[in-house]
Design an enzyme around this catalytic site. Sequence first.
Site, PDB file in Angstrom:
ATOM      1  N   GLU A  25       0.817  -1.220   0.000  1.00 39.64           N
ATOM      2  CA  GLU A  25       0.000   0.000   0.000  1.00 39.64           C
ATOM      3  C   GLU A  25       0.851   1.270   0.000  1.00 39.64           C
ATOM      4  O   GLU A  25       2.048   1.224   0.317  1.00 39.64           O
ATOM      5  CB  GLU A  25      -0.943   0.012   1.210  1.00 39.64           C
ATOM      6  CG  GLU A  25      -0.240   0.084   2.553  1.00 39.64           C
ATOM      7  CD  GLU A  25      -1.131   0.668   3.648  1.00 39.64           C
ATOM      8  OE1 GLU A  25      -1.522   1.838   3.544  1.00 39.64           O
ATOM      9  OE2 GLU A  25      -1.412  -0.054   4.639  1.00 39.64           O
ATOM     10  N   LYS A  87      -5.373  10.802   0.980  1.00 42.36           N
ATOM     11  CA  LYS A  87      -5.570   9.442   1.498  1.00 42.36           C
ATOM     12  C   LYS A  87      -6.834   8.903   0.841  1.00 42.36           C
ATOM     13  O   LYS A  87      -7.927   9.449   1.040  1.00 42.36           O
ATOM     14  CB  LYS A  87      -5.707   9.516   3.025  1.00 42.36           C
ATOM     15  CG  LYS A  87      -5.977   8.182   3.682  1.00 42.36           C
ATOM     16  CD  LYS A  87      -6.146   8.377   5.190  1.00 42.36           C
ATOM     17  CE  LYS A  87      -6.958   7.252   5.789  1.00 42.36           C
ATOM     18  NZ  LYS A  87      -7.440   7.563   7.143  1.00 42.36           N
ATOM     19  N   ASP A 139     -17.291   5.383  13.933  1.00 35.47           N
ATOM     20  CA  ASP A 139     -16.040   5.337  13.165  1.00 35.47           C
ATOM     21  C   ASP A 139     -15.550   3.898  13.019  1.00 35.47           C
ATOM     22  O   ASP A 139     -14.928   3.341  13.931  1.00 35.47           O
ATOM     23  CB  ASP A 139     -14.974   6.220  13.823  1.00 35.47           C
ATOM     24  CG  ASP A 139     -13.744   6.383  12.939  1.00 35.47           C
ATOM     25  OD1 ASP A 139     -13.692   5.749  11.860  1.00 35.47           O
ATOM     26  OD2 ASP A 139     -12.840   7.147  13.324  1.00 35.47           O
ATOM     27  N   SER A 141     -13.535   1.540  10.142  1.00 39.16           N
ATOM     28  CA  SER A 141     -12.768   1.659   8.900  1.00 39.16           C
ATOM     29  C   SER A 141     -13.405   0.879   7.754  1.00 39.16           C
ATOM     30  O   SER A 141     -13.889  -0.248   7.941  1.00 39.16           O
ATOM     31  CB  SER A 141     -11.353   1.149   9.120  1.00 39.16           C
ATOM     32  OG  SER A 141     -10.654   1.147   7.895  1.00 39.16           O
ATOM     33  N   ALA A 142     -13.337   1.474   6.570  1.00 38.11           N
ATOM     34  CA  ALA A 142     -13.800   0.794   5.353  1.00 38.11           C
ATOM     35  C   ALA A 142     -12.957  -0.459   5.076  1.00 38.11           C
ATOM     36  O   ALA A 142     -13.376  -1.323   4.305  1.00 38.11           O
ATOM     37  CB  ALA A 142     -13.729   1.754   4.166  1.00 38.11           C
ATOM     38  N   ASP A 143     -11.792  -0.566   5.712  1.00 39.99           N
ATOM     39  CA  ASP A 143     -10.946  -1.759   5.514  1.00 39.99           C
ATOM     40  C   ASP A 143     -11.718  -3.041   5.860  1.00 39.99           C
ATOM     41  O   ASP A 143     -11.525  -4.086   5.233  1.00 39.99           O
ATOM     42  CB  ASP A 143      -9.700  -1.709   6.411  1.00 39.99           C
ATOM     43  CG  ASP A 143      -8.721  -0.615   6.007  1.00 39.99           C
ATOM     44  OD1 ASP A 143      -8.937   0.028   4.965  1.00 39.99           O
ATOM     45  OD2 ASP A 143      -7.733  -0.418   6.748  1.00 39.99           O
ATOM     46  N   LYS A 160      -3.372  -1.656  15.762  1.00 44.48           N
ATOM     47  CA  LYS A 160      -2.932  -0.873  16.920  1.00 44.48           C
ATOM     48  C   LYS A 160      -4.094  -0.708  17.884  1.00 44.48           C
ATOM     49  O   LYS A 160      -5.247  -0.637  17.455  1.00 44.48           O
ATOM     50  CB  LYS A 160      -2.515   0.519  16.459  1.00 44.48           C
ATOM     51  CG  LYS A 160      -1.240   0.527  15.659  1.00 44.48           C
ATOM     52  CD  LYS A 160      -0.697   1.950  15.586  1.00 44.48           C
ATOM     53  CE  LYS A 160       0.557   1.997  14.769  1.00 44.48           C
ATOM     54  NZ  LYS A 160       0.292   2.147  13.342  1.00 44.48           N
TER      55      LYS A 160
HETATM   56  N1  PSU Z   1      -3.110   1.598  10.811  1.00 43.51           N
HETATM   57  C1  PSU Z   1      -1.789   1.626  11.001  1.00 43.51           C
HETATM   58  N2  PSU Z   1      -1.011   2.177  10.057  1.00 43.51           N
HETATM   59  C2  PSU Z   1      -1.535   2.719   8.909  1.00 43.51           C
HETATM   60  C3  PSU Z   1      -2.942   2.680   8.726  1.00 43.51           C
HETATM   61  C4  PSU Z   1      -3.677   2.114   9.699  1.00 43.51           C
HETATM   62  O1  PSU Z   1      -1.306   1.144  12.004  1.00 43.51           O
HETATM   63  O2  PSU Z   1      -0.796   3.240   8.076  1.00 43.51           O
HETATM   64  C5  PSU Z   1      -3.520   3.224   7.459  1.00 43.51           C
HETATM   65  C6  PSU Z   1      -3.785   2.105   6.447  1.00 43.51           C
HETATM   66  O3  PSU Z   1      -3.606   2.582   5.141  1.00 43.51           O
HETATM   67  C7  PSU Z   1      -5.236   1.786   6.695  1.00 43.51           C
HETATM   68  C8  PSU Z   1      -5.800   3.164   6.966  1.00 43.51           C
HETATM   69  O4  PSU Z   1      -5.898   1.162   5.607  1.00 43.51           O
HETATM   70  O5  PSU Z   1      -4.803   3.805   7.737  1.00 43.51           O
HETATM   71  C9  PSU Z   1      -7.115   3.123   7.701  1.00 43.51           C
HETATM   72  O6  PSU Z   1      -7.641   4.393   7.785  1.00 43.51           O
HETATM   73  P1  PSU Z   1      -9.124   4.607   8.354  1.00 43.51           P
HETATM   74  O7  PSU Z   1      -9.060   4.221   9.799  1.00 43.51           O
HETATM   75  O8  PSU Z   1      -9.397   6.054   8.146  1.00 43.51           O
HETATM   76  O9  PSU Z   1     -10.016   3.730   7.551  1.00 43.51           O
HETATM   77 MN    MN Z   2     -12.610   6.147  10.078  1.00 38.49          MN
END
Ligand code: PSU
Ligand code: MN
Length: 304
Positions: A25, A87, A139, A141-143, A160
Site C-alpha cells: 500500500e 488518502k 467510526d 474503517s472501510a478496511d 494498533k
Molecule cells: N493503521 C496503522 N497504520 C496505517 C494505517 C492504519 O497502524 O498506516 C492506514 C492504512 O492505510 C489503513 C488506513 O488502511 O490507515 C485506515 O484508515 P481509516 O481508519 O481512516 O479507515
Molecule cells: Mn474512520
Amino acid sequence: MNKYLSISPEVAQALEEGKPVVALESTIISHGMPYPQNVETALKVEQVIRENGAIPATIAIIGGKLKAGCTPEEIEYLGKKGQEVIKASRRDLPVLIARKEDGATTVTTTMIIAAMAGIKIFATGGIGGVHRHAQQTFDISADLEELAQTPVMVICAGAKSILDLGLTLEYLETKGVPVIGYQTDELPAFYTRHSGFGVDYRMDTPEELAAAFKAKIDCGLKGGMLVTNPIPDEYSMPKQVIDFAIAHAIQEMEEAGIHGKQCTPFLLAKVKDLTGGDSLAANIQLVLNNARLAAKTAKALCEK
Ligand code: PSU
Ligand code: MN
C-alpha cells in the site's frame, strides 16, 4: 482489464507467467512515516519481497491512474509529497480518477486495485478497524468492509490499540472474514505481540496459509483473509509505553474534535511523537517481517 488500471511491465509479466506477486500500500508511504524513512522503507520492503522469491507491486493512484507496480521514482514522489497526497479510500476512487489526481491507497483501495490486477497477496503494517467509542462516533474503517468482499489475503501485524480490538474481531466475524494468527493463538497488537484476544485459527507455515486461501477462492466465497503476524520479539515495544501514548493521543483527538478520515493519521502521528524514534523503528521492522511472509505465501499459492 479496465482502462483506468496501469500495471507495470514487470508485474504484468509476472502475473502472465503465474509468478508470485505481492501488493503493497501507499498510505503507509505518504501518511504513515516521515520522509525520507518512508521512501527508504518502501524500497527496502520491495527488496525483501524480491529476496524471498516474489515480485513487489506497490499500489497507488498517480494522475488518476490506478497503478499496480510503482517505479522507484514514483515511490520517491509519493514519499516526498507526503501528507499532500490524498488518502484514498473506496469512496475517493472515482473522484480521483475523474480529476486525474494522486491518491495514497489505504488497505481498502490497495485491495481493490490488487484484485483488479489479479494480485492475491498483500503485505502491510496495520489495518483500520472499529475505533474506540465507535458506539458514539460510528467510526469503523472501510478496511473491514473491503475484507468482507474483495478476495485478497492481507498480511499485517494485527491492529494498533488505537482501535477497539475486541469490537474489530466481532465485526470481522459477522462479515465472515477468517482471522489467522501466524505462529500464534493471539491477535498481535502491532507494536506488541500480545493483545489478550484470541484469533480464529493458528497457522504455522506459508503453505497452510496458501491452502486455506486457495480453498476460499475455489469455493467462490467472497472476501479476503486476514493474517496477523506478530512483530519479532526483539523489536516489540513495552506495553506500558504504547498504552500511555495511545491513551494520550485519543484524549487529544477528542479534545481537538478530529473526526472522519483524519482520525487514524492524527492518532498515528501523535503516537509516533510521544514514543519518539522507537515506534518508527518497530514499525519498519514489522513491515519487513510481513513482506517476508507475504512473499513466501505468494510463492506457496503459485505452487498449488
Ligand atoms: N493503521 C496503522 N497504520 C496505517 C494505517 C492504519 O497502524 O498506516 C492506514 C492504512 O492505510 C489503513 C488506513 O488502511 O490507515 C485506515 O484508515 P481509516 O481508519 O481512516 O479507515
Ligand atoms: Mn474512520
